[in-house]
Design an enzyme around this catalytic site. Structure first.
Site, PDB file in Angstrom:
ATOM      1  N   ARG A  42       0.816  -1.231   0.000  1.00  0.00           N
ATOM      2  CA  ARG A  42       0.000   0.000   0.000  1.00  0.00           C
ATOM      3  C   ARG A  42       0.843   1.272   0.000  1.00  0.00           C
ATOM      4  O   ARG A  42       0.313   2.360   0.120  1.00  0.00           O
ATOM      5  CB  ARG A  42      -0.942  -0.019   1.225  1.00  0.00           C
ATOM      6  CG  ARG A  42      -1.948  -1.147   1.127  1.00  0.00           C
ATOM      7  CD  ARG A  42      -2.767  -1.402   2.384  1.00  0.00           C
ATOM      8  NE  ARG A  42      -3.504  -2.639   2.189  1.00  0.00           N
ATOM      9  CZ  ARG A  42      -2.986  -3.843   2.358  1.00  0.00           C
ATOM     10  NH1 ARG A  42      -1.734  -3.980   2.780  1.00  0.00           N
ATOM     11  NH2 ARG A  42      -3.667  -4.943   2.126  1.00  0.00           N
ATOM     12  N   CYS A  71      -3.682 -34.259  -1.966  1.00  0.00           N
ATOM     13  CA  CYS A  71      -3.200 -35.319  -1.050  1.00  0.00           C
ATOM     14  C   CYS A  71      -2.477 -34.732   0.155  1.00  0.00           C
ATOM     15  O   CYS A  71      -2.107 -35.456   1.078  1.00  0.00           O
ATOM     16  CB  CYS A  71      -2.261 -36.259  -1.818  1.00  0.00           C
ATOM     17  SG  CYS A  71      -0.698 -35.496  -2.301  1.00  0.00           S
ATOM     18  N   HIS A 130       1.085 -14.942   7.711  1.00  0.00           N
ATOM     19  CA  HIS A 130       0.549 -15.009   6.338  1.00  0.00           C
ATOM     20  C   HIS A 130       1.266 -16.067   5.526  1.00  0.00           C
ATOM     21  O   HIS A 130       1.205 -16.072   4.299  1.00  0.00           O
ATOM     22  CB  HIS A 130       0.638 -13.635   5.653  1.00  0.00           C
ATOM     23  CG  HIS A 130      -0.331 -12.656   6.237  1.00  0.00           C
ATOM     24  ND1 HIS A 130      -0.265 -11.294   6.008  1.00  0.00           N
ATOM     25  CD2 HIS A 130      -1.376 -12.822   7.091  1.00  0.00           C
ATOM     26  CE1 HIS A 130      -1.242 -10.692   6.680  1.00  0.00           C
ATOM     27  NE2 HIS A 130      -1.923 -11.595   7.353  1.00  0.00           N
ATOM     28  N   GLN A 166       4.036 -10.475   8.916  1.00  0.00           N
ATOM     29  CA  GLN A 166       2.977 -10.638   7.904  1.00  0.00           C
ATOM     30  C   GLN A 166       3.624 -10.958   6.556  1.00  0.00           C
ATOM     31  O   GLN A 166       2.925 -11.193   5.574  1.00  0.00           O
ATOM     32  CB  GLN A 166       2.148  -9.357   7.788  1.00  0.00           C
ATOM     33  CG  GLN A 166       1.471  -8.948   9.082  1.00  0.00           C
ATOM     34  CD  GLN A 166       0.886  -7.554   8.993  1.00  0.00           C
ATOM     35  OE1 GLN A 166      -0.250  -7.334   8.551  1.00  0.00           O
ATOM     36  NE2 GLN A 166       1.674  -6.569   9.421  1.00  0.00           N
ATOM     37  N   SER A 205       1.119  -1.069   7.611  1.00  0.00           N
ATOM     38  CA  SER A 205       0.014  -0.101   7.682  1.00  0.00           C
ATOM     39  C   SER A 205      -0.984  -0.531   8.763  1.00  0.00           C
ATOM     40  O   SER A 205      -1.844   0.247   9.159  1.00  0.00           O
ATOM     41  CB  SER A 205      -0.685  -0.023   6.320  1.00  0.00           C
ATOM     42  OG  SER A 205      -1.095  -1.333   5.909  1.00  0.00           O
TER      43      SER A 205
HETATM   44  N1  APR Z   1      10.716   2.282   6.190  1.00  0.00           N
HETATM   45  C1  APR Z   1       9.588   2.503   6.918  1.00  0.00           C
HETATM   46  N2  APR Z   1       8.330   2.264   6.457  1.00  0.00           N
HETATM   47  C2  APR Z   1       8.229   1.774   5.200  1.00  0.00           C
HETATM   48  C3  APR Z   1       9.353   1.519   4.378  1.00  0.00           C
HETATM   49  C4  APR Z   1      10.635   1.799   4.938  1.00  0.00           C
HETATM   50  N3  APR Z   1      11.758   1.588   4.244  1.00  0.00           N
HETATM   51  N4  APR Z   1       8.911   1.047   3.169  1.00  0.00           N
HETATM   52  C5  APR Z   1       7.558   1.022   3.250  1.00  0.00           C
HETATM   53  N5  APR Z   1       7.155   1.450   4.453  1.00  0.00           N
HETATM   54  C6  APR Z   1       5.786   1.516   4.967  1.00  0.00           C
HETATM   55  C7  APR Z   1       4.764   2.018   3.960  1.00  0.00           C
HETATM   56  O1  APR Z   1       4.643   3.412   4.068  1.00  0.00           O
HETATM   57  C8  APR Z   1       3.498   1.289   4.414  1.00  0.00           C
HETATM   58  O2  APR Z   1       2.726   2.091   5.283  1.00  0.00           O
HETATM   59  O3  APR Z   1       5.413   0.180   5.243  1.00  0.00           O
HETATM   60  C9  APR Z   1       3.998   0.071   5.183  1.00  0.00           C
HETATM   61  C10 APR Z   1       3.653  -1.240   4.478  1.00  0.00           C
HETATM   62  O4  APR Z   1       2.253  -1.374   4.534  1.00  0.00           O
HETATM   63  P1  APR Z   1       1.538  -2.383   3.538  1.00  0.00           P
HETATM   64  O5  APR Z   1       2.063  -2.178   2.171  1.00  0.00           O
HETATM   65  O6  APR Z   1       0.064  -2.266   3.795  1.00  0.00           O
HETATM   66  O7  APR Z   1       2.051  -3.820   3.998  1.00  0.00           O
HETATM   67  P2  APR Z   1       1.555  -4.684   5.227  1.00  0.00           P
HETATM   68  O8  APR Z   1       1.129  -3.810   6.350  1.00  0.00           O
HETATM   69  O9  APR Z   1       2.607  -5.676   5.492  1.00  0.00           O
HETATM   70  O10 APR Z   1       0.260  -5.429   4.605  1.00  0.00           O
HETATM   71  C11 APR Z   1      -0.362  -6.408   5.406  1.00  0.00           C
HETATM   72  O11 APR Z   1      -1.785  -6.990   3.554  1.00  0.00           O
HETATM   73  O12 APR Z   1      -2.048  -7.376   1.328  1.00  0.00           O
HETATM   74  C12 APR Z   1      -1.911  -7.989   2.544  1.00  0.00           C
HETATM   75  O13 APR Z   1      -1.071 -10.119   2.943  1.00  0.00           O
HETATM   76  C13 APR Z   1      -0.672  -8.828   2.583  1.00  0.00           C
HETATM   77  O14 APR Z   1       0.817  -9.207   4.452  1.00  0.00           O
HETATM   78  C14 APR Z   1       0.159  -8.205   3.695  1.00  0.00           C
HETATM   79  C15 APR Z   1      -0.892  -7.494   4.520  1.00  0.00           C
END
Ligand code: APR
Length: 248
Positions: A35, A129, A118, A100, A194
């Site tokens: 995201r 099987c 996850h 996750q 997030s």
């Molecule tokens: N440093 C700090 N924050 C970061 C960095 C970084 N280098 N890179 C990305 N982020 C932040 C982003 O701003 C974002 O808010 O990490 C967050 C990642 O959030 P998501 O993309 O929503 O990932 P996640 O929270 O792991 O999603 C949970 O959703 O789609 C499903 O199964 C999937 O495991 C996943 C779950």
């Protein structure tokens, strides 16, 4: 006091730290998040493809859509943040990592107690099987064009990676371990998530209800910012470098 300094102060005082990581902990290793501004879910087609329905209706399409991500994961090296958690484990401050992520980077870094709520892309099973498989050889065969998707020889059905896809239940053992880690910690580090996807997003509440403090390190706002003692709006690599210096 700067948030990073305040966070390090809390980590020094804590005895039983737990970590809950999301895709943001692996972006500096080249693995995309979902995201963030360049996240995987910018492509709505991919969301459909990487679901349980998508796998069932078009397993070949599932694998062709996933291979780019899987090979990126296979080549990725743990980040400074992954290594920080190993350091905290070695000095006896961190009990467990709940992730996750499916990329296996916590284990690759040396974390020994990891709950993958996850699942993982590294192993798979036959839905018919129940046979278990190491998926690396299949991914290699797909990348070399030898196969389009892995089939169980005994049942001739597509093998499914041990990834929790949308519409699927979380692995019971990992979930129970994750809940226990939240119940036992006195400080939870929420790193690069997030915190919007349930039931994983329920885990910080369990820690808070049990009296733990919450530190969030995330580039963007999260659903738990108001409940955190400290929010560090920094890249995890930078935060981890400062924290590593404090615990070396
Ligand atoms: N440093 C700090 N924050 C970061 C960095 C970084 N280098 N890179 C990305 N982020 C932040 C982003 O701003 C974002 O808010 O990490 C967050 C990642 O959030 P998501 O993309 O929503 O990932 P996640 O929270 O792991 O999603 C949970 O959703 O789609 C499903 O199964 C999937 O495991 C996943 C779950």
């Amino acid at each position: 006091m700067y948030p990073t300094e305040e966070a390090i102060g809390l980590m020094r005082k804590a005895n039983r730290i737990a970590a809950l990581s999301g895709a943001g902990i692996s972006t500096e290793a080249g693995v995309p998040d979902f995201r963030g501004p360049t996240g995987l879910w910018q492509d709505p087609e991919l969301i459909k493809q990487l679901s349980a329905t998508g796998f069932r209706d078009d397993p070949e399409g599932f694998y062709s859509s996933s291979m780019n991500l899987f090979s990126t994961m296979a080549k990725a090296e743990p980040t400074m943040a992954h290594k920080l958690l190993v350091r905290l484990q070695h000095i006896g401050k961190l009990d467990a990592v709940v992730t996750q992520n499916i990329d296996g980077l916590h284990q690759k870094a040396g974390s020994s107690k990891v709950f993958e709520v996850h699942g993982t892309y590294r192993t798979g099973y036959c839905p018919e099987c129940g046979a278990d498989f190491d998926m690396a050889p299949f991914y290699e065969d797909i990348e070399n064009g030898r196969i389009k998707m892995p089939l169980c020889r005994a049942c001739n059905v597509p093998i499914k990676p041990d990834i929790v896809l949308f519409e699927e239940l979380l692995p019971e053992e990992a979930w129970n371990g994750a809940v226990e880690a939240m119940e036992e910690c006195d400080l939870l580090l929420a790193l690069g998530s997030s915190l919007v996807i349930y039931p994983a997003a329920e885990l910080p509440s369990i820690a808070l209800i049990n009296g733990a403090k919450l530190i969030i390190v995330n580039l963007e706002a999260t659903a738990y910012d108001s409940a955190a003692t400290v929010v560090v709006r920094e890249k995890l690599g930078d935060f981890a470098a400062s924290a590593m210096a404090a615990f070396t």
